[in-house]
Design an enzyme around this catalytic site. Structure first.
Site, short mmCIF file in Angstrom:
data_model
loop_
_atom_site.label_atom_id
_atom_site.label_comp_id
_atom_site.label_asym_id
_atom_site.label_seq_id
_atom_site.Cartn_x
_atom_site.Cartn_y
_atom_site.Cartn_z
N ASP A 96 0.81 -1.22 0.00
CA ASP A 96 0.00 0.00 0.00
C ASP A 96 0.85 1.27 0.00
OD1 ASP A 96 -2.10 -1.76 0.29
OD2 ASP A 96 -2.66 -1.14 2.31
N TYR A 155 -3.53 -2.91 -5.63
CA TYR A 155 -4.35 -3.99 -5.06
C TYR A 155 -5.78 -3.94 -5.61
CZ TYR A 155 -6.20 -6.92 -1.20
OH TYR A 155 -6.79 -7.90 -0.43
N PRO A 185 -14.20 -10.46 0.32
CA PRO A 185 -14.25 -10.15 1.75
C PRO A 185 -14.03 -8.66 2.00
CG PRO A 185 -12.67 -11.92 1.28
CD PRO A 185 -13.03 -11.27 -0.03
N1 CAA Z 1 -9.17 9.54 1.97
C1 CAA Z 1 -8.67 10.77 1.79
N2 CAA Z 1 -7.47 11.19 2.27
C2 CAA Z 1 -6.77 10.29 2.97
C3 CAA Z 1 -7.23 8.99 3.20
C4 CAA Z 1 -8.49 8.63 2.69
N3 CAA Z 1 -9.01 7.42 2.88
N4 CAA Z 1 -6.30 8.33 3.92
C5 CAA Z 1 -5.28 9.18 4.11
N5 CAA Z 1 -5.58 10.39 3.56
C6 CAA Z 1 -4.76 11.59 3.54
C7 CAA Z 1 -4.05 11.83 4.87
O1 CAA Z 1 -4.90 12.49 5.76
C8 CAA Z 1 -2.87 12.67 4.44
O2 CAA Z 1 -3.31 13.99 4.20
P1 CAA Z 1 -2.32 15.27 4.33
O3 CAA Z 1 -1.20 15.03 3.35
O4 CAA Z 1 -3.20 16.42 3.99
O5 CAA Z 1 -1.86 15.23 5.77
C9 CAA Z 1 -2.51 12.05 3.10
O6 CAA Z 1 -3.69 11.42 2.62
C10 CAA Z 1 -1.41 11.00 3.24
O7 CAA Z 1 -0.95 10.75 1.97
P2 CAA Z 1 0.46 10.08 1.75
O8 CAA Z 1 0.71 9.94 0.30
O9 CAA Z 1 1.49 10.80 2.55
O10 CAA Z 1 0.19 8.64 2.35
P3 CAA Z 1 0.99 7.85 3.44
O11 CAA Z 1 2.33 7.52 2.91
O12 CAA Z 1 0.84 8.57 4.73
O13 CAA Z 1 0.19 6.47 3.58
C11 CAA Z 1 -1.45 4.82 3.22
C12 CAA Z 1 -1.04 6.28 3.07
C13 CAA Z 1 -0.26 3.87 3.27
C14 CAA Z 1 -2.24 4.44 2.00
C15 CAA Z 1 -2.27 4.68 4.49
O14 CAA Z 1 -3.31 5.64 4.44
C16 CAA Z 1 -2.91 3.31 4.61
O15 CAA Z 1 -2.28 2.35 5.00
N6 CAA Z 1 -4.20 3.22 4.30
C17 CAA Z 1 -4.94 1.95 4.40
C18 CAA Z 1 -4.97 1.27 3.11
C19 CAA Z 1 -5.86 0.07 3.30
O16 CAA Z 1 -7.02 0.16 3.65
N7 CAA Z 1 -5.33 -1.09 3.02
C20 CAA Z 1 -6.08 -2.29 3.17
C21 CAA Z 1 -5.17 -3.35 3.67
S1 CAA Z 1 -6.06 -4.82 4.08
C22 CAA Z 1 -6.51 -5.46 2.63
O17 CAA Z 1 -6.13 -5.04 1.59
C23 CAA Z 1 -7.44 -6.65 2.68
C24 CAA Z 1 -8.70 -6.36 2.01
O18 CAA Z 1 -8.91 -6.88 0.94
C25 CAA Z 1 -9.73 -5.49 2.64
#
Ligand code: CAA
Length: 248
Positions: A96, A155, A185
């Site tokens: 991610d 993904y 899922p």
């Molecule tokens: N919507 C809008 N903005 C969002 C957001 C969202 N959902 N999530 C984060 N942001 C914003 C943050 O607030 C931050 O804003 P600022 O820059 O204004 O502070 C910015 O986006 C962060 O952006 P970056 O590019 O700097 O991102 P990062 O390096 O900090 O990391 C990430 C981002 C790694 C994607 C992290 O948000 C993350 O891990 N998210 C979860 C992803 C997820 O749900 N993965 C699922 C894993 S499980 C799976 O995949 C199984 C399945 O099938 C369900």
């Protein structure tokens, strides 16, 4: 009659383990596919633990990103147990990050592991199923294929591609007693979810109407239905199990 053979890729992981146990209890000869970078000891320890709980589950080594390795895995299963009757394409990874930071490796690793592997494994079992005129292919996708997810361009693309594959192949083999389905899922309480930063995870939890993450067993139950004889009229479908997080 000999037991039907079920191969679960990524079988030693969070959802994979629950699927293996369920299919074992359903009376199949289960083979848990694993790779773990060739770390056999980890898989053997997993097998021994399950054995101590009464689950007799075989291991099938294979790197699902390699055609040759998948071929060797299927050949070994054929020699030991016979042809694969039920294939659960469950193996997958996350890498991610937001698109602006995503490297070509992060893209290719996810596409190879989560999507190309589905072609490899299905291609390697489909002719045996066609010959037998019976088979079950079940592809484990994700709610994030259905709705997209911030930080998962790779993904979400791979998992959405999986369902296109399901629908195409389902049409090709429907007349031969083989069904092909996708299960999507939602957020299930496994280590993959625990890798998501806590504050992001808590935010996601608030968007799940059921009010909790899913249990691996709740996915295994859906697989159990699709793997059985009674699901023969269900093909090319996508069954969502996401606690109401996304309704399509
Ligand atoms: N919507 C809008 N903005 C969002 C957001 C969202 N959902 N999530 C984060 N942001 C914003 C943050 O607030 C931050 O804003 P600022 O820059 O204004 O502070 C910015 O986006 C962060 O952006 P970056 O590019 O700097 O991102 P990062 O390096 O900090 O990391 C990430 C981002 C790694 C994607 C992290 O948000 C993350 O891990 N998210 C979860 C992803 C997820 O749900 N993965 C699922 C894993 S499980 C799976 O995949 C199984 C399945 O099938 C369900």
């Amino acid at each position: 009659m000999s037991k039907r053979v079920a191969l679960v890729t990524g079988g030693t992981g969070g959802i994979g383990t629950a699927i293996c146990k369920q299919l074992h209890d359903d009376g199949y000869q289960v083979v848990a596919g694993y790779y773990a970078g060739g770390k056999h000891e980890k898989a053997q320890a997993w097998q021994a633990k399950l054995s101590s709980e009464g689950y007799d589950i075989a291991l099938g080594f294979g790197n699902i990103t390699s055609w040759e390795s998948c071929e060797a895995c299927i050949d070994n299963i054929r020699k030991d147990f016979g042809t694969v009757d039920i294939l659960i394409n469950n193996g997958g990874i996350t890498r991610d990050t937001t698109l602006k930071k995503m490297t070509p490796d992060m893209w290719h690793d996810v596409i190879a592991t989560n999507l190309t592997s589905v072609f490899y494994m299905t291609r390697l079992v489909i002719n045996d199923m066609l010959e037998k005129k019976w088979g079950r292919i079940i592809n484990i996708s994700s709610v994030n294929a259905e709705k997209g997810q911030f930080g998962q361009a790779n993904y979400s693309a791979a998992k959405a591609g999986m369902h296109g594959f399901t629908k195409a192949v389902a049409q090709e083999v429907a007349a031969k007693g083989i069904t092909v389905n996708t299960v999507s899922p939602g957020y299930i309480a496994t280590s993959m979810i625990m890798d998501v930063p806590e504050e992001v995870r808590n935010q996601i939890l608030k968007g799940i109407p059921v009010g909790r993450f899913g249990k691996p067993e709740e996915i295994a139950n859906v697989i159990s239905f699709l793997a059985g004889d009674n699901s023969g009229f269900v093909t090319g479908s996508n069954i969502s199990a996401n606690g109401g997080q996304h309704m399509s």
